[in-house]
Design an enzyme around this catalytic site. Structure first.
Site, PDB file in Angstrom:
ATOM      1  N   SER A   1      43.067  51.624  36.747  1.00  0.00           N
ATOM      2  CA  SER A   1      41.667  51.929  36.427  1.00  0.00           C
ATOM      3  C   SER A   1      41.571  53.216  35.599  1.00  0.00           C
ATOM      4  O   SER A   1      42.074  53.279  34.491  1.00  0.00           O
ATOM      5  CB  SER A   1      40.849  52.010  37.718  1.00  0.00           C
ATOM      6  OG  SER A   1      39.473  52.028  37.454  1.00  0.00           O
TER       7      SER A   1
ATOM      8  N   HIS B   1      38.922  43.828  40.361  1.00  0.00           N
ATOM      9  CA  HIS B   1      39.281  45.123  39.782  1.00  0.00           C
ATOM     10  C   HIS B   1      40.504  45.749  40.444  1.00  0.00           C
ATOM     11  O   HIS B   1      41.319  46.376  39.769  1.00  0.00           O
ATOM     12  CB  HIS B   1      38.086  46.072  39.885  1.00  0.00           C
ATOM     13  CG  HIS B   1      38.323  47.407  39.251  1.00  0.00           C
ATOM     14  ND1 HIS B   1      38.538  47.566  37.897  1.00  0.00           N
ATOM     15  CD2 HIS B   1      38.391  48.660  39.790  1.00  0.00           C
ATOM     16  CE1 HIS B   1      38.724  48.845  37.620  1.00  0.00           C
ATOM     17  NE2 HIS B   1      38.650  49.525  38.749  1.00  0.00           N
TER      18      HIS B   1
ATOM     19  N   ASP C   1      37.068  40.907  37.386  1.00  0.00           N
ATOM     20  CA  ASP C   1      36.778  42.349  37.484  1.00  0.00           C
ATOM     21  C   ASP C   1      35.312  42.600  37.147  1.00  0.00           C
ATOM     22  O   ASP C   1      34.870  42.364  36.026  1.00  0.00           O
ATOM     23  CB  ASP C   1      37.683  43.120  36.519  1.00  0.00           C
ATOM     24  CG  ASP C   1      37.660  44.620  36.737  1.00  0.00           C
ATOM     25  OD1 ASP C   1      36.661  45.135  37.277  1.00  0.00           O
ATOM     26  OD2 ASP C   1      38.647  45.279  36.365  1.00  0.00           O
TER      27      ASP C   1
END
Length: 297
Positions: A143, A270, A240
């Site tokens: 991320s 995600h 996601d």
């Protein structure tokens, strides 16, 4: 060259053309966790990197062969997540070096979270690279960590020899903010805080200071070519809801490296921490180590 086509087991499978066979072979082998869980029982202990005039950083280090692996966590995530621990166990099994750490203001590291920023966390990554890591490194960024790994590769091209992004949130918070209606942007600026809904936080949202968003804008990369020349692998789940998978395609388009693969998981979210997601991650690391070791020798 490798093309990716639908596959019932993985969501996506690889079809190889030419030399790029390492990951294909890895995916065909029995799952890595079947053997790395019984690997070396060596324990990593919590240590702290002391930095003059900067918060001390908590980290765990596994010594071993190069290239080493460094895991860079996501926004407000600590070093003890499932992906970081899985990579450490894999590195133990093959004798390679590994480092995981907490950003300043997060987890066991010192620092005030309210004063943290993308720029300060970028410095944290560089501190780990400069003061703890030895020799060439593969960075694995999750991320926000996928954004910071690009900055690290730009700043330390001689030390960062490959990148693996997991749901890379390059320019993420800035892009999300500017996608809001202008009236809402002004309201957040006046209030000084953005309550961003998230199912991954127990409060149901993240409170992001407006100053954090404003500072993060100075570190955006997708507006121009990204001067990263090492191999890049970008893993992303098509379910996601936080960072759309198209973001990884944007990163792939912007980096100047000719050696870039984007690998999509059709049903992953995600966090990408299901068993098959971890399998893909470990196989991707294994493939890069094999590729880079072959080049080195």
């Amino acid at each position: 060259m490798a093309a990716w086509v639908p596959c019932r087991k993985w969501g996506w499978a690889a079809v190889s053309f030419g030399r790029h066979r390492g990951l294909i072979a890895s995916l065909a082998r029995k799952p890595p966790w079947a053997w790395w869980l019984s690997a070396c029982r060596q324990k990593t202990t919590l240590s702290f990197l002391k930095r003059p005039e900067l918060p001390s950083l908590a980290y765990k280090r596994l010594k071993g062969k190069n290239p080493g692996i460094i895991f860079i966590p996501g926004y407000l995530s600590n070093m003890n997540g499932k992906k970081a621990v899985a990579i450490e166990e894999f590195c133990k099994s093959i004798g390679h070096a590994f480092i995981r750490f907490d950003y300043s203001g997060v987890g066991s590291s010192d620092g005030n979270l309210a004063e943290c920023s993308v720029g300060k966390w970028r410095k944290d990554v560089l501190s780990i690279l400069d003061d703890i890591a030895e020799g060439p490194q593969i960075l694995v960024g999750s991320s926000l960590g996928g954004w910071l790994m690009l900055h690290a590769a730009i700043a330390r091209p001689e030390k960062v020899i490959a990148l693996i992004g997991i749901a890379s949130a390059t320019d993420g918070v800035v892009t999300q903010f500017h996608s809001l209606p202008v009236e809402m942007q002004k309201e957040i600026e006046m209030k000084g805080e953005w309550s961003l809904p998230s199912k991954y936080n127990k409060e149901g949202y993240y409170s992001i200071p407006y100053s954090f968003i404003k500072e993060a804008a100075h570190h955006c990369l997708l507006h121009s070519p990204i001067p990263v020349t090492c191999p890049v692998r970008l893993l992303h789940g098509m379910k996601d809801e936080i960072v759309p998978w198209h973001r990884s395609l944007q990163v792939a388009d912007r980096v100047v490296s000719p050696d870039v693969d984007v690998i999509l998981r059709k049903h992953s979210d995600h966090r990408m921490k299901e068993t098959a997601d971890i399998h893909l991650l470990i196989c991707t690391i294994d493939d890069l180590i094999d590729k880079l070791s072959t080049v080195t020798h």
